[in-house]
Design a protein around this motif. Structure first.
Motif, PDB file in Angstrom:
ATOM      1  N   ASN A 154     -32.081 -11.088 -12.838  1.00 18.12           N
ATOM      2  CA  ASN A 154     -30.829 -10.516 -12.332  1.00 18.12           C
ATOM      3  C   ASN A 154     -30.594 -10.813 -10.858  1.00 18.12           C
ATOM      4  O   ASN A 154     -29.453 -10.696 -10.387  1.00 18.12           O
ATOM      5  CB  ASN A 154     -30.824  -9.002 -12.541  1.00 18.12           C
ATOM      6  CG  ASN A 154     -30.778  -8.628 -14.014  1.00 18.12           C
ATOM      7  OD1 ASN A 154     -30.261  -9.390 -14.839  1.00 18.12           O
ATOM      8  ND2 ASN A 154     -31.301  -7.469 -14.353  1.00 18.12           N
ATOM      9  N   ASN A 155     -31.640 -11.189 -10.143  1.00 19.56           N
ATOM     10  CA  ASN A 155     -31.516 -11.443  -8.708  1.00 19.56           C
ATOM     11  C   ASN A 155     -31.007 -12.877  -8.479  1.00 19.56           C
ATOM     12  O   ASN A 155     -31.749 -13.849  -8.646  1.00 19.56           O
ATOM     13  CB  ASN A 155     -32.865 -11.244  -8.018  1.00 19.56           C
ATOM     14  CG  ASN A 155     -32.736 -11.217  -6.518  1.00 19.56           C
ATOM     15  OD1 ASN A 155     -31.687 -11.511  -5.945  1.00 19.56           O
ATOM     16  ND2 ASN A 155     -33.833 -10.843  -5.845  1.00 19.56           N
ATOM     17  N   GLN A 156     -29.734 -12.980  -8.116  1.00 16.57           N
ATOM     18  CA  GLN A 156     -29.144 -14.302  -7.934  1.00 16.57           C
ATOM     19  C   GLN A 156     -29.594 -14.995  -6.657  1.00 16.57           C
ATOM     20  O   GLN A 156     -29.295 -16.182  -6.458  1.00 16.57           O
ATOM     21  CB  GLN A 156     -27.618 -14.179  -7.951  1.00 16.57           C
ATOM     22  CG  GLN A 156     -27.061 -13.689  -9.275  1.00 16.57           C
ATOM     23  CD  GLN A 156     -25.545 -13.697  -9.306  1.00 16.57           C
ATOM     24  OE1 GLN A 156     -24.892 -14.057  -8.327  1.00 16.57           O
ATOM     25  NE2 GLN A 156     -24.977 -13.312 -10.444  1.00 16.57           N
ATOM     26  N   THR A 157     -30.284 -14.289  -5.794  1.00 20.53           N
ATOM     27  CA  THR A 157     -30.808 -14.922  -4.579  1.00 20.53           C
ATOM     28  C   THR A 157     -32.119 -15.652  -4.828  1.00 20.53           C
ATOM     29  O   THR A 157     -32.583 -16.401  -3.962  1.00 20.53           O
ATOM     30  CB  THR A 157     -31.017 -13.856  -3.490  1.00 20.53           C
ATOM     31  OG1 THR A 157     -31.980 -12.892  -3.946  1.00 20.53           O
ATOM     32  CG2 THR A 157     -29.705 -13.152  -3.172  1.00 20.53           C
ATOM     33  N   LYS A 158     -32.718 -15.442  -5.995  1.00 19.96           N
ATOM     34  CA  LYS A 158     -33.980 -16.114  -6.317  1.00 19.96           C
ATOM     35  C   LYS A 158     -33.733 -17.582  -6.666  1.00 19.96           C
ATOM     36  O   LYS A 158     -32.604 -18.011  -6.931  1.00 19.96           O
ATOM     37  CB  LYS A 158     -34.661 -15.411  -7.490  1.00 19.96           C
ATOM     38  CG  LYS A 158     -35.117 -13.987  -7.203  1.00 19.96           C
ATOM     39  CD  LYS A 158     -36.303 -13.962  -6.262  1.00 19.96           C
ATOM     40  CE  LYS A 158     -36.828 -12.544  -6.072  1.00 19.96           C
ATOM     41  NZ  LYS A 158     -37.979 -12.500  -5.151  1.00 19.96           N
ATOM     42  N   ASN A 159     -34.822 -18.321  -6.681  1.00 16.45           N
ATOM     43  CA  ASN A 159     -34.765 -19.726  -7.064  1.00 16.45           C
ATOM     44  C   ASN A 159     -34.232 -19.859  -8.484  1.00 16.45           C
ATOM     45  O   ASN A 159     -34.625 -19.126  -9.384  1.00 16.45           O
ATOM     46  CB  ASN A 159     -36.173 -20.330  -6.957  1.00 16.45           C
ATOM     47  CG  ASN A 159     -36.154 -21.825  -7.168  1.00 16.45           C
ATOM     48  OD1 ASN A 159     -35.693 -22.315  -8.174  1.00 16.45           O
ATOM     49  ND2 ASN A 159     -36.668 -22.554  -6.184  1.00 16.45           N
ATOM     50  N   ALA A 160     -33.303 -20.810  -8.704  1.00 18.87           N
ATOM     51  CA  ALA A 160     -32.680 -20.978 -10.021  1.00 18.87           C
ATOM     52  C   ALA A 160     -33.718 -21.361 -11.080  1.00 18.87           C
ATOM     53  O   ALA A 160     -33.646 -20.906 -12.232  1.00 18.87           O
ATOM     54  CB  ALA A 160     -31.579 -22.032  -9.950  1.00 18.87           C
ATOM     55  N   PHE A 161     -34.686 -22.177 -10.675  1.00 21.85           N
ATOM     56  CA  PHE A 161     -35.728 -22.578 -11.618  1.00 21.85           C
ATOM     57  C   PHE A 161     -36.580 -21.387 -12.044  1.00 21.85           C
ATOM     58  O   PHE A 161     -36.943 -21.241 -13.210  1.00 21.85           O
ATOM     59  CB  PHE A 161     -36.596 -23.667 -10.993  1.00 21.85           C
ATOM     60  CG  PHE A 161     -37.716 -24.131 -11.871  1.00 21.85           C
ATOM     61  CD1 PHE A 161     -37.453 -24.868 -13.015  1.00 21.85           C
ATOM     62  CD2 PHE A 161     -39.037 -23.830 -11.564  1.00 21.85           C
ATOM     63  CE1 PHE A 161     -38.486 -25.293 -13.840  1.00 21.85           C
ATOM     64  CE2 PHE A 161     -40.069 -24.247 -12.370  1.00 21.85           C
ATOM     65  CZ  PHE A 161     -39.789 -24.985 -13.519  1.00 21.85           C
ATOM     66  N   LEU A 162     -36.885 -20.496 -11.088  1.00 23.56           N
ATOM     67  CA  LEU A 162     -37.671 -19.303 -11.428  1.00 23.56           C
ATOM     68  C   LEU A 162     -36.880 -18.367 -12.340  1.00 23.56           C
ATOM     69  O   LEU A 162     -37.455 -17.733 -13.229  1.00 23.56           O
ATOM     70  CB  LEU A 162     -38.077 -18.579 -10.141  1.00 23.56           C
ATOM     71  CG  LEU A 162     -39.078 -19.310  -9.231  1.00 23.56           C
ATOM     72  CD1 LEU A 162     -39.351 -18.494  -7.981  1.00 23.56           C
ATOM     73  CD2 LEU A 162     -40.381 -19.590  -9.977  1.00 23.56           C
TER      74      LEU A 162
END
Length: 380
Positions: free
Chosen positions: A77-85
């Protein structure tokens, strides 16, 4: 105990001890490894590579990684995280396979994310969860209807709806809508054709859509084969549950099946013989069911007419001056008569019921009238 026996006993005791120790190590190593992976994900200073490796371990652990669900949902849900993760988190949640409301809701919300690869992975994970992801059917149907959705997302959404196979009203409408639109790419159309039979008897509502594709000469040959297989499978479900169909459904499906049978017979494609046989069997079963229901309706009408005639006859017998014992004997005879057949049984039951009703209401009056009549005769 002799020396050879002692050596043999000691040998097997040592083997048992080693096996117990190895199994205990294997059982104890997995949770500790998962705990290490979970701690890496919760750490704020962990590198992306370490977090990716930790997610892969949780993914491979499957249902044993239940404790990591909240952390994985937060990553997703955290859109600030890496897209791959985030994609790895969605994949791990699908592998855990638990029909948790938190997991299903998080994956369903990810279907409208800006990252196309993440939306596709979310649809794949929902399909892996299966029937437990019923709450995500509306979101998957919306992904199918979304004109801006990628072809990969539509394909995986169609596959997921077939694997979930719940909420047929919403799912089948979306699948048929996408199948009849020109925007449906070839891969999505194949997945839809394969998904529709998984709904079982509820998939019969898609027969009209499949019929139009089978009668269209411009249908792709590969898609035609998948649609034909789906049509034959749904026809088999209809045959097995034909007693659950309404009267208007019997007439509608009968017309569709006959038109498809004619189209298949005139078609030059191969490998249609088995489907033609299945469709022909369904046509025969529908015709027999329709004839049976028609005869029952006629029988019910006849039973109503005979019951009305019996009512009038009993009223005439009572009011015309017949002795009450004659009426009572007639009712008793009707009770003892054993008629065969559905219609005759209905006539017998309704006649007895109405006859008793009339007798119980009018017989007291009849007795009173006759008592007055005999009293007058004696007075004269």
């Amino acid at each position: 105990m002799y020396w050879p026996q002692k050596i043999n006993f000691a040998f097997w005791l040592a083997i048992t001890f080693v096996l117990v120790e190895v199994s205990g190590f294997a059982q104890g190593s997995s949770p500790s490894g998962l705990d290490d992976s979970l701690s890496i994900l919760e750490a704020t200073n962990a590198s992306s590579d370490d977090q990716a490796n930790a997610m892969r371990k949780l993914r491979d652990a499957g249902s044993q990684a239940d404790n990591a669900v909240p952390v994985l949902v937060n990553f997703l849900n955290n859109q600030t995280k890496n897209a791959f993760l985030r994609r790895l988190a969605a994949e791990a949640l699908g592998k855990i396979g638990r029909s948790s409301t938190i997991i299903v809701q998080a994956l369903a919300d990810s279907l409208v994310d800006k990252d196309e690869k993440l939306t596709t992975q979310a649809a794949i994970s929902l399909g892996e969860i299966g029937p437990g992801a019923r709450d995500a059917v509306s979101a998957l149907a919306g992904a199918l209807r979304n004109p801006t959705a990628s072809g990969a997302l539509r394909k995986e959404a169609a596959h997921a709806l077939g694997e979930i196979a719940r909420d047929p009203d919403t799912a089948i409408r979306a699948l048929c809508w996408r199948l009849t639109r020109s925007g449906a790419d070839h891969g999505t159309a194949l997945e839809i054709a394969d998904a529709l039979p998984k709904f079982g008897f509820e998939g019969r509502v898609s027969l009209s859509t499949l019929s139009s594709l089978l009668k269209d000469p411009e249908t792709n040959p590969e898609l035609y084969g998948h649609v034909l297989s789906a049509y034959a499978a749904i026809c088999s479900q209809v045959t097995n549950n034909i007693h659950l169909l309404h009267w208007w459904e019997l007439l509608t499906y009968l017309g569709q099946l006959k038109s498809v049978e004619r189209a298949l017979v005139s078609n030059s494609l191969n490998d249609t013989q088995q489907a033609v046989v299945a469709i022909h069997i369904t046509i025969r079963m529908i015709q027999e069911e329709a004839a049976t229901r028609k005869s029952l309706k006629i029988g019910g009408l006849v039973a109503c007419l005979v019951s009305a005639w019996s009512l009038l006859a009993l009223m005439w017998w009572i009011l015309s001056g017949w002795h009450p014992k004659v009426v009572i004997s007639i009712i008793r005879v009707l009770d003892k008569v054993k008629l065969e057949g559905v219609v005759l049984k209905v006539i017998r039951i309704e006649t007895i019921a109405l006859g008793r009703l009339v007798g119980y209401i009018l017989l007291p009056r009849c007795f009173a009238r006759r008592a007055v009549f005999y009293k007058r005769l004696r007075n004269k």
